[in-house]
Write a protein that holds these residues in place. Structure first.
Motif, PDB file in Angstrom:
ATOM      1  N   GLU A  70       1.033   6.553   4.223  1.00 52.65           N
ATOM      2  CA  GLU A  70       0.866   5.443   3.284  1.00 52.65           C
ATOM      3  C   GLU A  70       2.147   4.624   3.142  1.00 52.65           C
ATOM      4  O   GLU A  70       2.106   3.522   2.586  1.00 52.65           O
ATOM      5  N   TRP A  71       3.263   5.133   3.628  1.00 50.84           N
ATOM      6  CA  TRP A  71       4.507   4.362   3.624  1.00 50.84           C
ATOM      7  C   TRP A  71       4.807   3.749   4.988  1.00 50.84           C
ATOM      8  O   TRP A  71       5.781   3.029   5.149  1.00 50.84           O
ATOM      9  N   SER A 121       3.355   5.748 -11.690  1.00 50.98           N
ATOM     10  CA  SER A 121       3.311   5.138 -10.362  1.00 50.98           C
ATOM     11  C   SER A 121       2.139   4.185 -10.184  1.00 50.98           C
ATOM     12  O   SER A 121       2.007   3.567  -9.131  1.00 50.98           O
ATOM     13  N   GLU A 141      -0.068   0.727 -11.490  1.00 57.98           N
ATOM     14  CA  GLU A 141       0.290  -0.573 -12.061  1.00 57.98           C
ATOM     15  C   GLU A 141       0.140  -0.533 -13.579  1.00 57.98           C
ATOM     16  O   GLU A 141      -0.826   0.017 -14.115  1.00 57.98           O
ATOM     17  N   PRO A 198       5.222   2.249  -8.527  1.00 55.74           N
ATOM     18  CA  PRO A 198       3.934   1.572  -8.304  1.00 55.74           C
ATOM     19  C   PRO A 198       3.879   0.920  -6.928  1.00 55.74           C
ATOM     20  O   PRO A 198       4.904   0.497  -6.378  1.00 55.74           O
ATOM     21  N   GLU A 199       2.682   0.822  -6.385  1.00 54.12           N
ATOM     22  CA  GLU A 199       2.506   0.295  -5.028  1.00 54.12           C
ATOM     23  C   GLU A 199       2.928  -1.160  -4.922  1.00 54.12           C
ATOM     24  O   GLU A 199       3.501  -1.583  -3.919  1.00 54.12           O
ATOM     25  N   HIS A 200       2.636  -1.956  -5.967  1.00 50.89           N
ATOM     26  CA  HIS A 200       2.912  -3.391  -5.913  1.00 50.89           C
ATOM     27  C   HIS A 200       4.027  -3.760  -6.896  1.00 50.89           C
ATOM     28  O   HIS A 200       4.188  -3.117  -7.933  1.00 50.89           O
ATOM     29  N   PRO A 201       4.799  -4.802  -6.589  1.00 55.49           N
ATOM     30  CA  PRO A 201       5.851  -5.254  -7.517  1.00 55.49           C
ATOM     31  C   PRO A 201       5.267  -5.613  -8.879  1.00 55.49           C
ATOM     32  O   PRO A 201       4.156  -6.145  -8.979  1.00 55.49           O
ATOM     33  N   MET A 202       6.029  -5.318  -9.930  1.00 53.69           N
ATOM     34  CA  MET A 202       5.576  -5.591 -11.286  1.00 53.69           C
ATOM     35  C   MET A 202       6.278  -6.823 -11.837  1.00 53.69           C
ATOM     36  O   MET A 202       7.501  -6.933 -11.733  1.00 53.69           O
TER      37      MET A 202
END
Length: 353
Positions: free
Chosen positions: A55-56, A251, A253, A275-279
């Motif tokens: 996943e990375w 981790s 959102e 978290p997967e996406h930038p906040m």
């Protein structure tokens, strides 16, 4: 000349879309500065799942996960001075670093400027290929990255301290959390439950933030003085501008501004969840109060040993569910559903049994 090797049973992911299964890998015989360890327990970290499923985006297969390792020394190299056969020891997320850069010289090997050698998935400078982790019978590690484990602690519950423990301990120590401070812990999972335990033991007033009212009782059992259900706007507002430090262990959102606004002047919110996406961060959440948004990784060797010694002194371990290695694929699926309180620990005696 490469060192001699021996064959070792392990559990590995063979491909992105394949379940983990048993394989045989090569381990090096101890060189002069090495410690060979018979692995007793290995904690299961979400990073294991990320790597097993690529996943990375940089997994090399087969990958043997596991960087929360507790075991017993089987043998040591001729120049080893810190350990002897029979000692209880641990290995965390790193097995080596450049040892020379400013960060390494300061005992901050996790921030090695050349790049530390991770317990699994990093280039193996001894045997070629990539390093293999703790889902295995044995591991050989340079003695500088081996840690002493107290026999006072439950070994299965100690294993997750090598990642989940040090990931939360390091920022709490860096920002000098202690008596007289109000500290928030966001999220009650593998990381968060250790954050609550440590912040409480360090003497802070601890407030746990959770989206689930079902975790209120558990939060207080673990050491939280107060538990706030973060979906309740009134409960959140009641704590506005009052925290010295907040450790964000989530981790998934979420609205980070809601927590930044709970900091007092010069307070810090530190991320250890990823978290997967930038906040999105609203500028005024930082400007109004000279607040800081920070992040922290794991800890170096000296800090990790400090944490382990603190845990032995205060009787602190992770809350674990012990599993057989054959159940690891099911454990991954349960982990995705947050169906564990709060960490899986593999009994490595079940490998090959």
């Amino acid at each position: 000349m490469p060192p001699s090797t021996f064959r070792c049973e392990a559990f590995a992911a063979p491909a992105t879309d394949k379940p983990l299964g048993q394989i045989t890998i090569e381990r090096r015989e101890p060189t002069a500065e090495d410690v060979q360890i018979d692995i007793l327990f290995c904690g299961v970290c979400h990073s294991d799942l990320h790597m097993a499923r690529n996943e990375w985006g940089f997994t090399t297969y087969p990958v043997v996960p596991g960087h929360e390792i507790v075991g017993r020394v089987a043998s040591v190299g001729s120049a080893v001075t810190k350990f002897k056969a029979g000692d209880l020891v641990g290995v965390g997320c790193m097995v080596d670093s450049c040892r020379m850069c400013a960060s390494c010289q300061e005992g901050l090997e996790q921030y090695c400027e050349v790049g530390n050698i991770q317990t699994y998935g990093s280039p193996d400078k001894h045997l070629g290929g990539t390093t293999h982790g703790g889902y295995s019978k044995s591991i050989t590690v340079y003695e500088g990255f081996v840690l002493r484990i107290s026999d006072k602690l439950d070994l299965a519950a100690t294993a997750p301290l090598l990642c989940a423990g040090i990931t939360t301990w390091s920022p709490l120590r860096h920002w000098k959390v202690g008596p007289g401070q109000k500290v928030g812990i966001v999220g009650l999972g593998g990381l968060g439950h250790m954050g609550v335990k440590f912040a409480h033991a360090l003497g802070a007033h601890v407030v746990l933030f959770t989206t689930s009212a079902s975790k209120i009782e558990d939060g207080k059992r673990l050491g939280a003085d107060e538990v706030v259900v973060s979906k309740n706007a009134d409960e959140m507002a009641a704590h506005g501008g009052s925290f010295d430090f907040i450790l964000d262990c989530v981790s998934a959102e979420h609205d980070i501004n809601a927590y930044l606004n709970l900091l007092k002047r010069d307070g810090t919110l530190c991320l250890v969840g990823a978290p997967e996406h930038p906040m999105p961060v609203a500028a005024f959440s930082l400007l109004m109060g000279r607040r800081s948004l920070a992040g922290s990784g794991i800890g170096g060797g000296a800090e990790t040993q400090e944490m382990l010694d603190f845990c032995a002194e205060h009787g602190i371990t992770s809350d674990v569910e012990v599993i057989d290695i054959k159940d690891i694929n099911t454990a991954y699926e349960r982990m995705l559903k947050s169906d564990v309180r709060y960490r899986f620990s593999i009994d490595m005696a079940t490998l090959g049994a």
